[in-house]
Design a protein around this motif. Structure first.
Motif, PDB file in Angstrom:
ATOM      1  N   TRP A 162       0.812  -1.213   0.000  1.00 27.10           N
ATOM      2  CA  TRP A 162       0.000   0.000   0.000  1.00 27.10           C
ATOM      3  C   TRP A 162       0.851   1.271   0.000  1.00 27.10           C
ATOM      4  CZ3 TRP A 162      -4.908  -0.631   3.570  1.00 27.10           C
ATOM      5  CH2 TRP A 162      -5.747  -1.601   2.978  1.00 27.10           C
ATOM      6  N   ILE A 163       2.024   1.247   0.597  1.00 24.40           N
ATOM      7  CA  ILE A 163       2.862   2.452   0.612  1.00 24.40           C
ATOM      8  C   ILE A 163       3.355   2.756  -0.805  1.00 24.40           C
ATOM      9  CG2 ILE A 163       4.951   3.479   1.563  1.00 24.40           C
ATOM     10  CD1 ILE A 163       4.585   1.684   4.013  1.00 24.40           C
ATOM     11  N   LEU A 164       3.836   1.705  -1.496  1.00 27.73           N
ATOM     12  CA  LEU A 164       4.278   1.888  -2.877  1.00 27.73           C
ATOM     13  C   LEU A 164       3.112   2.272  -3.790  1.00 27.73           C
ATOM     14  CD1 LEU A 164       6.487   1.632  -5.041  1.00 27.73           C
ATOM     15  CD2 LEU A 164       5.938  -0.816  -5.182  1.00 27.73           C
ATOM     16  N   ARG A 165       1.962   1.690  -3.545  1.00 27.45           N
ATOM     17  CA  ARG A 165       0.777   2.031  -4.341  1.00 27.45           C
ATOM     18  C   ARG A 165       0.368   3.483  -4.130  1.00 27.45           C
ATOM     19  NH1 ARG A 165      -4.356  -1.816  -3.503  1.00 27.45           N
ATOM     20  NH2 ARG A 165      -2.663  -3.346  -3.709  1.00 27.45           N
ATOM     21  N   GLY A 166       0.467   3.961  -2.889  1.00 25.00           N
ATOM     22  CA  GLY A 166       0.143   5.350  -2.619  1.00 25.00           C
ATOM     23  C   GLY A 166       1.082   6.314  -3.329  1.00 25.00           C
ATOM     24  N   PHE A 167       2.390   5.991  -3.352  1.00 24.59           N
ATOM     25  CA  PHE A 167       3.334   6.846  -4.073  1.00 24.59           C
ATOM     26  C   PHE A 167       3.023   6.868  -5.563  1.00 24.59           C
ATOM     27  CE2 PHE A 167       6.250   6.434  -0.351  1.00 24.59           C
ATOM     28  CZ  PHE A 167       6.498   7.784  -0.174  1.00 24.59           C
ATOM     29  N   LEU A 168       2.666   5.721  -6.132  1.00 25.02           N
ATOM     30  CA  LEU A 168       2.362   5.667  -7.564  1.00 25.02           C
ATOM     31  C   LEU A 168       1.103   6.471  -7.889  1.00 25.02           C
ATOM     32  CD1 LEU A 168       3.192   1.939  -8.361  1.00 25.02           C
ATOM     33  CD2 LEU A 168       4.439   3.960  -9.140  1.00 25.02           C
ATOM     34  N   TYR A 169       0.082   6.334  -7.036  1.00 25.06           N
ATOM     35  CA  TYR A 169      -1.152   7.113  -7.264  1.00 25.06           C
ATOM     36  C   TYR A 169      -0.875   8.616  -7.217  1.00 25.06           C
ATOM     37  CZ  TYR A 169      -4.656   3.374  -7.175  1.00 25.06           C
ATOM     38  OH  TYR A 169      -5.433   2.301  -7.493  1.00 25.06           O
ATOM     39  N   SER A 170      -0.150   9.047  -6.201  1.00 26.35           N
ATOM     40  CA  SER A 170       0.133  10.483  -6.084  1.00 26.35           C
ATOM     41  C   SER A 170       1.019  10.968  -7.235  1.00 26.35           C
ATOM     42  CB  SER A 170       0.809  10.764  -4.741  1.00 26.35           C
ATOM     43  OG  SER A 170       2.008  10.006  -4.627  1.00 26.35           O
ATOM     44  N   PHE A 171       1.963  10.129  -7.700  1.00 25.27           N
ATOM     45  CA  PHE A 171       2.826  10.511  -8.819  1.00 25.27           C
ATOM     46  C   PHE A 171       2.008  10.684 -10.101  1.00 25.27           C
ATOM     47  CE2 PHE A 171       5.501   8.995 -12.408  1.00 25.27           C
ATOM     48  CZ  PHE A 171       6.393  10.058 -12.441  1.00 25.27           C
ATOM     49  N   ILE A 172       1.095   9.755 -10.362  1.00 26.15           N
ATOM     50  CA  ILE A 172       0.267   9.863 -11.574  1.00 26.15           C
ATOM     51  C   ILE A 172      -0.677  11.058 -11.460  1.00 26.15           C
ATOM     52  CG2 ILE A 172      -1.550   8.700 -12.885  1.00 26.15           C
ATOM     53  CD1 ILE A 172      -0.085   6.080 -12.277  1.00 26.15           C
ATOM     54  N   GLY A 173      -1.177  11.332 -10.261  1.00 26.51           N
ATOM     55  CA  GLY A 173      -2.009  12.515 -10.071  1.00 26.51           C
ATOM     56  C   GLY A 173      -1.259  13.803 -10.351  1.00 26.51           C
ATOM     57  N   LEU A 174       0.029  13.873  -9.935  1.00 28.96           N
ATOM     58  CA  LEU A 174       0.837  15.055 -10.222  1.00 28.96           C
ATOM     59  C   LEU A 174       1.092  15.208 -11.728  1.00 28.96           C
ATOM     60  CD1 LEU A 174       3.424  14.833  -7.305  1.00 28.96           C
ATOM     61  CD2 LEU A 174       1.593  16.520  -7.566  1.00 28.96           C
ATOM     62  N   ILE A 175       1.305  14.090 -12.419  1.00 33.29           N
ATOM     63  CA  ILE A 175       1.476  14.158 -13.875  1.00 33.29           C
ATOM     64  C   ILE A 175       0.194  14.662 -14.532  1.00 33.29           C
ATOM     65  CG2 ILE A 175       1.858  12.780 -15.958  1.00 33.29           C
ATOM     66  CD1 ILE A 175       3.727  11.032 -14.333  1.00 33.29           C
ATOM     67  N   GLY A 176      -0.975  14.231 -14.009  1.00 29.73           N
ATOM     68  CA  GLY A 176      -2.237  14.728 -14.544  1.00 29.73           C
ATOM     69  C   GLY A 176      -2.399  16.221 -14.341  1.00 29.73           C
ATOM     70  N   MET A 177      -1.966  16.732 -13.184  1.00 37.29           N
ATOM     71  CA  MET A 177      -2.016  18.183 -12.954  1.00 37.29           C
ATOM     72  C   MET A 177      -1.097  18.924 -13.919  1.00 37.29           C
ATOM     73  SD  MET A 177      -2.132  18.392  -8.799  1.00 37.29           S
ATOM     74  CE  MET A 177      -2.308  20.166  -8.787  1.00 37.29           C
ATOM     75  N   GLU A 178       0.068  18.347 -14.184  1.00 37.16           N
ATOM     76  CA  GLU A 178       0.992  18.981 -15.131  1.00 37.16           C
ATOM     77  C   GLU A 178       0.402  18.997 -16.541  1.00 37.16           C
ATOM     78  OE1 GLU A 178       4.044  19.602 -17.977  1.00 37.16           O
ATOM     79  OE2 GLU A 178       3.052  17.655 -17.706  1.00 37.16           O
ATOM     80  N   GLN A 179      -0.294  17.924 -16.921  1.00 35.95           N
ATOM     81  CA  GLN A 179      -0.956  17.895 -18.230  1.00 35.95           C
ATOM     82  C   GLN A 179      -2.054  18.954 -18.294  1.00 35.95           C
ATOM     83  OE1 GLN A 179      -2.278  13.856 -18.641  1.00 35.95           O
ATOM     84  NE2 GLN A 179      -0.355  13.167 -19.598  1.00 35.95           N
ATOM     85  N   ASP A 180      -2.765  19.139 -17.208  1.00 30.22           N
ATOM     86  CA  ASP A 180      -3.802  20.172 -17.169  1.00 30.22           C
ATOM     87  C   ASP A 180      -3.196  21.560 -17.365  1.00 30.22           C
ATOM     88  OD1 ASP A 180      -6.170  21.541 -16.814  1.00 30.22           O
ATOM     89  OD2 ASP A 180      -6.164  21.348 -14.629  1.00 30.22           O
ATOM     90  N   ILE A 181      -2.082  21.812 -16.681  1.00 30.49           N
ATOM     91  CA  ILE A 181      -1.421  23.116 -16.838  1.00 30.49           C
ATOM     92  C   ILE A 181      -0.905  23.295 -18.261  1.00 30.49           C
ATOM     93  CG2 ILE A 181       0.566  24.487 -16.071  1.00 30.49           C
ATOM     94  CD1 ILE A 181       0.158  23.169 -13.295  1.00 30.49           C
ATOM     95  N   ALA A 182      -0.363  22.202 -18.828  1.00 35.00           N
ATOM     96  CA  ALA A 182       0.149  22.291 -20.213  1.00 35.00           C
ATOM     97  C   ALA A 182      -0.987  22.576 -21.189  1.00 35.00           C
ATOM     98  CB  ALA A 182       0.860  20.988 -20.579  1.00 35.00           C
ATOM     99  N   LEU A 183      -2.142  21.973 -20.977  1.00 30.20           N
ATOM    100  CA  LEU A 183      -3.281  22.232 -21.856  1.00 30.20           C
ATOM    101  C   LEU A 183      -3.728  23.688 -21.763  1.00 30.20           C
ATOM    102  CD1 LEU A 183      -5.410  21.015 -23.781  1.00 30.20           C
ATOM    103  CD2 LEU A 183      -6.807  20.500 -21.755  1.00 30.20           C
ATOM    104  N   LYS A 184      -3.726  24.246 -20.568  1.00 26.20           N
ATOM    105  CA  LYS A 184      -4.099  25.664 -20.406  1.00 26.20           C
ATOM    106  C   LYS A 184      -3.086  26.587 -21.088  1.00 26.20           C
ATOM    107  CE  LYS A 184      -6.596  25.050 -16.044  1.00 26.20           C
ATOM    108  NZ  LYS A 184      -6.584  25.329 -14.590  1.00 26.20           N
ATOM    109  N   VAL A 185      -1.802  26.240 -20.972  1.00 25.86           N
ATOM    110  CA  VAL A 185      -0.765  27.062 -21.600  1.00 25.86           C
ATOM    111  C   VAL A 185      -0.898  27.018 -23.115  1.00 25.86           C
ATOM    112  CG1 VAL A 185       1.733  27.257 -21.973  1.00 25.86           C
ATOM    113  CG2 VAL A 185       0.833  26.899 -19.666  1.00 25.86           C
ATOM    114  N   GLU A 186      -1.160  25.848 -23.644  1.00 30.38           N
ATOM    115  CA  GLU A 186      -1.340  25.730 -25.092  1.00 30.38           C
ATOM    116  C   GLU A 186      -2.551  26.526 -25.569  1.00 30.38           C
ATOM    117  OE1 GLU A 186      -1.610  21.648 -26.139  1.00 30.38           O
ATOM    118  OE2 GLU A 186       0.524  21.225 -25.769  1.00 30.38           O
ATOM    119  N   GLU A 187      -3.610  26.494 -24.786  1.00 32.36           N
ATOM    120  CA  GLU A 187      -4.813  27.255 -25.151  1.00 32.36           C
ATOM    121  C   GLU A 187      -4.541  28.756 -25.103  1.00 32.36           C
ATOM    122  OE1 GLU A 187      -8.611  27.633 -26.550  1.00 32.36           O
ATOM    123  OE2 GLU A 187      -7.480  25.780 -26.251  1.00 32.36           O
ATOM    124  N   MET A 188      -3.774  29.202 -24.112  1.00 30.56           N
ATOM    125  CA  MET A 188      -3.436  30.630 -24.028  1.00 30.56           C
ATOM    126  C   MET A 188      -2.516  31.056 -25.177  1.00 30.56           C
ATOM    127  SD  MET A 188      -2.833  30.931 -19.915  1.00 30.56           S
ATOM    128  CE  MET A 188      -2.165  32.583 -20.005  1.00 30.56           C
TER     129      MET A 188
END
Length: 289
Positions: A162-188
């Motif tokens: 569960w500890i390793l799974r939690g790190f993987l979930y949070s890492f993928i969530g951070l990548i998703g936030m970065e993709q969201d920011i990249a999409l906003k930058v591209e739109e701007m």
């Protein structure tokens, strides 16, 4: 001249009663009164005894009837409990809720990675396609892990901690936030170059996409933090024990239901056999045997 009879001779002579008779008469009256009183008392005592016996019998019958009803209710409750499927505890439901939330978050992240590759396949770069492909593979493995399919547990065993799974979930969530920011930058950047059709800014599709990506990313990060904390507090072993005990109870319940079903079928077959045998058709079954 003859003497006239005096008045004293014509009057009847009154004899004084003896003392013995005068004493006996009231004594007999007292005996009669005492016997009548004793008979009344005995009749009253008999009536009270009969009423007491009848009340006791009523109480006994009421007590037996209430005891029978209680026993029948308890038997019906035990039958219902035996017929019901084994239920999970509250903590077991809480752990399952976290697991279902992780399945929902992983499915949302998988859709967020697949849809841009299908819709914007020509506009995406090879770096974006490769990153989205890796994230999609991770999301599929998360869904398979959280579904707890028995024959897939060995394949997705690296995510069992569960500890390793939690790190993987949070890492993928951070990548998703970065993709969201990249999409906003591209739109701007596109709006600054004048490539957008709307003067007011991004359209509804872009706003919905960014909102969906941000919600999915925050859910993934929250699930990762929960799994990390639960793993640090050694809750995984407790959940595994509860899951194992529940599985054994469900297995025993299924075996019991199968045994009851087979016994019921055998009983029905035996009744049909006895019925046919009484009608003179039992020899045909004996020949078959």
């Amino acid at each position: 001249p003859q003497d006239k009879p005096s008045d004293s001779d014509n009057t009847p002579s009154y004899q004084k009663p003896d003392d013995s008779t005068s004493l006996l008469l009231p004594a007999s009256n007292n005996d009669d009164n005492s016997t009548s009183q004793s008979q009344l008392s005995t009749s009253q005592s008999n009536k009270s005894g009969k009423s007491g016996k009848s009340s006791r019998r009523k109480k006994k019958t009421d007590g037996t009837s209430s005891a029978k009803t209680k026993r029948s209710k308890s038997k019906s409750k035990t039958k219902k409990k035996s017929d019901e499927r084994p239920q999970k505890s509250k903590f077991h439901f809480l752990f399952d809720a976290v697991r279902y939330l992780a399945i929902v978050a992983s499915s949302m992240m998988l859709l967020m990675q697949i849809i841009p590759m299908v819709i914007l396949g020509d506009e995406s770069t090879w770096l974006q396609i490769s990153v989205r492909s890796y994230l999609a593979i991770f999301c599929i493995s998360f869904v398979l892990t959280e579904s707890r399919i028995p024959f897939l547990q060995k394949i997705v065993s690296p995510h069992s901690n569960w500890i390793l799974r939690g790190f993987l979930y949070s890492f993928i969530g951070l990548i998703g936030m970065e993709q969201d920011i990249a999409l906003k930058v591209e739109e701007m950047a596109a709006s600054s170059r004048g490539n957008t059709s709307s003067i007011l800014g991004p359209g509804y599709g872009t706003l919905f996409a960014t909102l969906f990506m941000s919600i999915t990313s925050w859910i993934m990060i929250g699930v990762g933090v929960l799994y990390t904390l639960l793993g640090l507090f050694c809750m995984q072993s407790w959940y595994d024990r509860m899951e194992k005990a529940h599985g054994e109870k469900v297995r025993e319940w299924k075996d019991k239901k199968k045994m009851e079903e087979t016994f019921r079928k055998e009983k029905e077959d035996y009744r049909e056999y006895e019925k046919d045998r009484r009608e003179g058709r039992g020899e045909w079954y004996d020949d078959l045997e």
